[in-house]
Structure formats: C-alpha cells, structure tokens
Design an enzyme around this catalytic site. Structure first.
Site, PDB file in Angstrom:
ATOM      1  N   ASP A   1     -23.389 -36.452 -23.620  1.00 17.42           N
ATOM      2  CA  ASP A   1     -21.933 -36.583 -23.646  1.00 17.42           C
ATOM      3  C   ASP A   1     -21.432 -36.871 -25.049  1.00 17.42           C
ATOM      4  O   ASP A   1     -21.428 -38.014 -25.479  1.00 17.42           O
ATOM      5  CB  ASP A   1     -21.527 -37.689 -22.675  1.00 17.42           C
TER       6      ASP A   1
ATOM      7  N   GLU B   1     -11.944 -38.921 -27.406  1.00 16.49           N
ATOM      8  CA  GLU B   1     -11.917 -38.662 -25.958  1.00 16.49           C
ATOM      9  C   GLU B   1     -12.385 -39.858 -25.158  1.00 16.49           C
ATOM     10  O   GLU B   1     -11.870 -40.134 -24.064  1.00 16.49           O
ATOM     11  CB  GLU B   1     -12.788 -37.440 -25.642  1.00 16.49           C
ATOM     12  N   GLU B   2     -13.357 -40.587 -25.694  1.00 16.96           N
ATOM     13  CA  GLU B   2     -13.957 -41.684 -24.941  1.00 16.96           C
ATOM     14  C   GLU B   2     -13.063 -42.925 -24.860  1.00 16.96           C
ATOM     15  O   GLU B   2     -13.364 -43.851 -24.106  1.00 16.96           O
ATOM     16  CB  GLU B   2     -15.303 -42.077 -25.563  1.00 16.96           C
TER      17      GLU B   2
END
Length: 451
Positions: A171, A203-204
């Site tokens: 990821d 994004e995280e």
C-alpha cells in the site's frame, strides 16, 4: 541456475531500458520471459543471490524495490516523488510537478503530486492513479521465500512466491510500480495511446493531494479523461464499492481536584464514559433502536473508538477527556448518521453540556462510493476501507465517453489485511499479475470508447 548463460540477456535488457528513454521496443521484454522460465525450473534451493538476481533483472520488480526503499511516510513524499519524476522523464514522459505544499524557509517540507503522460499524447483519455505516501513506521525493504512443504510444485515455482516486504510494498507502491509498467508495456504496442499517470500525496491522512488535483486546472472542464483506474490493494479483484468514512472527536470538560477528595472536583472521564459505551454499540443495534444503518451491498457500518486521552496523573481528578472516533459508513446519508450520533451522545449523558462533539474533515464526512466492474475476467468484491477517490470530483461533461460519464475502477495487487501492518508484504506473482490486470483494464477502456 547458470548466471553466465543469462548474462547476455540481462545485459540486453538493462541496455535497452537505459539506452532508450521511450519504451517503444517490444523485444526488450523478451529476455525477461526467458529469465522467468529458467528461474522457475531451478530445482536447487534458492539463496539470497538468486532472489536479488530475480529483482535486478526485472524492470517491474527493480522499480518496486527502488520505490519501497524510500521512506515516504505522509508528509515526507518528496524524495520518492523526485525519483519518479526522473524515472518517467527518462522514458519520454512529460511530467507536471504539481506543488501541493511549498517548501519552507529552509527548503524543507515540499509536497507535490506527479501528473505524467507521453510527450506524444498530451491529453490523457485513460488515467491511472495511486499514492506515494505510506503510514508509519518505516519498515526496510527485504526479500524472503516462504517455507516449502517439499513439493515439486514449490521447488519449481519459487520465483513466483518470493515475498517482498517493507512499508509500502503493498500500500500502495505495488500499485504505483505495476501501473507504470502496465502503461510502458501498453505504449510499446500502442505508441500513440493517450494514457496518463497521477501519483498523489497524503492519501493516508487527509487526501490533500487528490483534493488539490481535483480543484486544479489539470482536472479539466469538461473532462478530457473517460476512464480513471485507481490503484489500491484489492487482491487483484475489481472493487464495486467501498465504505464511506466519518471522523469525529468527542470531548468532556471537568474540574481538577485531589483524587483523595474527588467530590471537590468533577471527573471529565466519568462524564465521557457513558457516551463512549453508547457509541461503541451504535453499529450493532437495530436502526429502530437508534443504530447506524448499513446497506445490502456493503453490509454493516462499523465504529471504532481509536484513541482516548484524559487527565494528567492518576492522583488528579481529570479536568478534560477526549476520544477520537471513526465510523466506516455502509449507509449513504452522512448527515443522518451525524444526527444519530448526536442523539445517542445526548441521551447517554442526559444532555450534559460539558460533553461536545467536533466533526472532522470540516464536518463533511464521506459517503460510500461505487466503482465500475464491467470488464470480464476479474473477481468482484467490496471493501471496508476508504480511498481518496472520493475527493476526485469530475466536472460536467462526458470525457469523450459515448455513455456521457467518466468510468472509474479500483484495482491493485496485494491484500489490505497486511497493509499498514508489521508483516506488509507481496509476492512476485501478484505484482506481475497486476501489470496484466491493469493492461486489460486499459484495453477495455479504449475499446469501450472507440468512436
């Protein structure tokens, strides 16, 4: 395996990759196939050198290795971003470095998205996107081979089963690497294909990169793209939809006092606890009893009380307490869920004005999102995690699609069950299968939009 017999092919592969910046030479991948076949027929137990040789001789696996070796925890994506810019420019891509957060006074802290496309086709119709950032902590890149049960199949297929570990190995650097190789290989056969790549930051955490791109001129009005393929760990399945997300903080105020005389103070923890107990059940109780709805497609909504902070010492009555809560929404109406939460807290605390709710993400939250799954040959599933796809808002227009809308897909290698964990890892086979999967999605997108 005899390394000497492979050396000319390896040199040919490396030379072709470095000498020509444009990936317009289909033969350059042929030596890799020979290497794969010979690697998979080795009967002696592979050693560390054998594993490294497999990585070194594969454009895909070596790119993935180089990406994972960069520590790119959210907020620190610049180094891996600079590497990707150089990599893509060397392969005849026009790269637009989209500054999301400018450099600080000492040159630190710059954050940027990468928007890239072949110099020959400046207006992408199919866009592949993933993210460069990872969650903490950084875990170094490593190679391993799962223990064999002694079968002939295991001894012959050891190459496919090489386990590549490290933070971001799944990821989402697995998606980044396989998307890039899919685009390069597709361009070898279709040099004028209007393809684009978008790699974002943040994004995280908060989706800041995709939010910035969505609001920028690069997200054209009307859209030039007719298809966007998002890369996340989906176990090589197409995702038909993922849950939404709602963050909030619930706080309580009290009055400090000596713990031997608690009646002289007011415990913020005692005020907060009834609300937390109630919240912890909201996804499990019937809707008619005040629970949070789910959906037939995505199942139950889920709630997680992820962090609790209170007080300053065990012998002091706590004057403050707060908890951070995340709801994964299977239900489409975010405002309705906020009403359910507010009512539950009010009832649990008997309307205590010292207990308050602060909604995250400027109070917006994210509803569930649907994706297209109209390409044959893929498994289809739903996922409980959220992505930054929610932030990409298309302007009105068809994007060149005869159906009058932009198609979106969510697909990628690796499992979410190991992403973010200490055992984050992916196999060689998954990475290589993902390249084929992305090319299949690209081909289907162009076929669907033939004029």
């Amino acid at each position: 395996m005899k390394v000497s017999s492979l050396l000319p092919s390896v040199l040919l592969l490396v030379g072709a990759t470095r000498a020509s910046p444009h990936p317009a030479q289909p033969p350059q991948q042929q030596p890799l196939n020979n290497i794969i076949e010979e690697s998979n027929t080795q009967t002696n137990p592979p050693n560390k050198h054998d594993l490294e040789h497999v990585i070194d001789t594969s454009p895909l696996l070596s790119l993935h290795r180089d990406l994972v070796k960069f520590e790119s925890i959210s907020g620190n994506e610049a180094d891996v971003g600079d590497f990707l810019i150089q990599y893509l420019q060397a392969r005849d891509f026009k790269v637009e470095k989209q500054i999301v957060v400018p450099k600080g006074p000492k040159g630190q802290g710059e954050r940027f998205n990468i928007y890239a496309y072949p110099n020959s086709t400046p207006e992408p119709r199919v866009l592949l996107s993933s993210h460069m950032d990872t969650v903490p902590p950084y875990i170094p890149y490593s190679l391993d081979l799962p223990s064999s049960n002694g079968s002939t199949t295991d001894s012959l297929n050891w190459r496919d089963n090489i386990l590549i570990a490290g933070r971001g190995s799944v990821d989402a650097k697995a998606s980044v690497a396989s998307q890039i190789l899919a685009v390069l290989e597709y361009l070898q056969l279709h040099p004028e294909a209007p393809l684009g790549l978008l790699f974002v930051v943040g994004e995280e955490v908060d989706g800041i990169g995709m939010q910035y791109f969505s609001q920028s001129e690069l997200n054209t009005s009307p859209p030039t793209v007719h298809t966007v393929i998002f890369g996340e760990p989906t176990e090589l399945a197409l995702v038909s939809g993922h849950k939404g997300s709602l963050f909030f903080k619930i706080s309580a105020k009290g009055k400090a006092a000596h713990s031997g005389y608690p009646w002289l103070g007011q415990s913020a923890v005692s005020a907060l606890l009834p609300a937390l107990v109630k919240l912890d059940t909201l996804a499990d109780i019937p809707v008619e009893d005040g629970g949070i709805p789910g959906s037939e497609k995505l199942g139950k909504s889920t709630i997680n009380i992820g962090r609790i902070d209170a007080g300053i010492a065990s012998n002091v009555v706590p004057a403050s307490a707060e908890a951070s809560v995340n709801i994964r929404l299977a239900y489409h109406d975010v405002e309705k869920v906020k009403e359910i939460v507010t009512k539950a807290v009010d009832e649990a605390t008997n309307g205590d004005e010292n207990v308050t709710i602060e909604w995250g993400n400027k109070g917006k939250g994210h509803a569930p999102i649907d994706f297209d799954t109209d390409v044959d040959g893929f498994k289809v599933m739903t996922v409980n995690y959220a992505t930054d796809a929610w932030y990409l808002k298309f302007h009105e227009g068809s994007g060149g699609s005869p159906e009058g809308r932009v198609h979106t897909y969510l697909y990628g290698p690796g499992s979410i069950f190991v992403a973010h964990g200490a055992d984050e890892a992916i196999t060689v086979r998954d990475l290589e299968d993902a390249v084929s999967g992305y090319k299949k999605l690209i081909e289907a997108a162009f076929e669907r939009n033939k004029v």
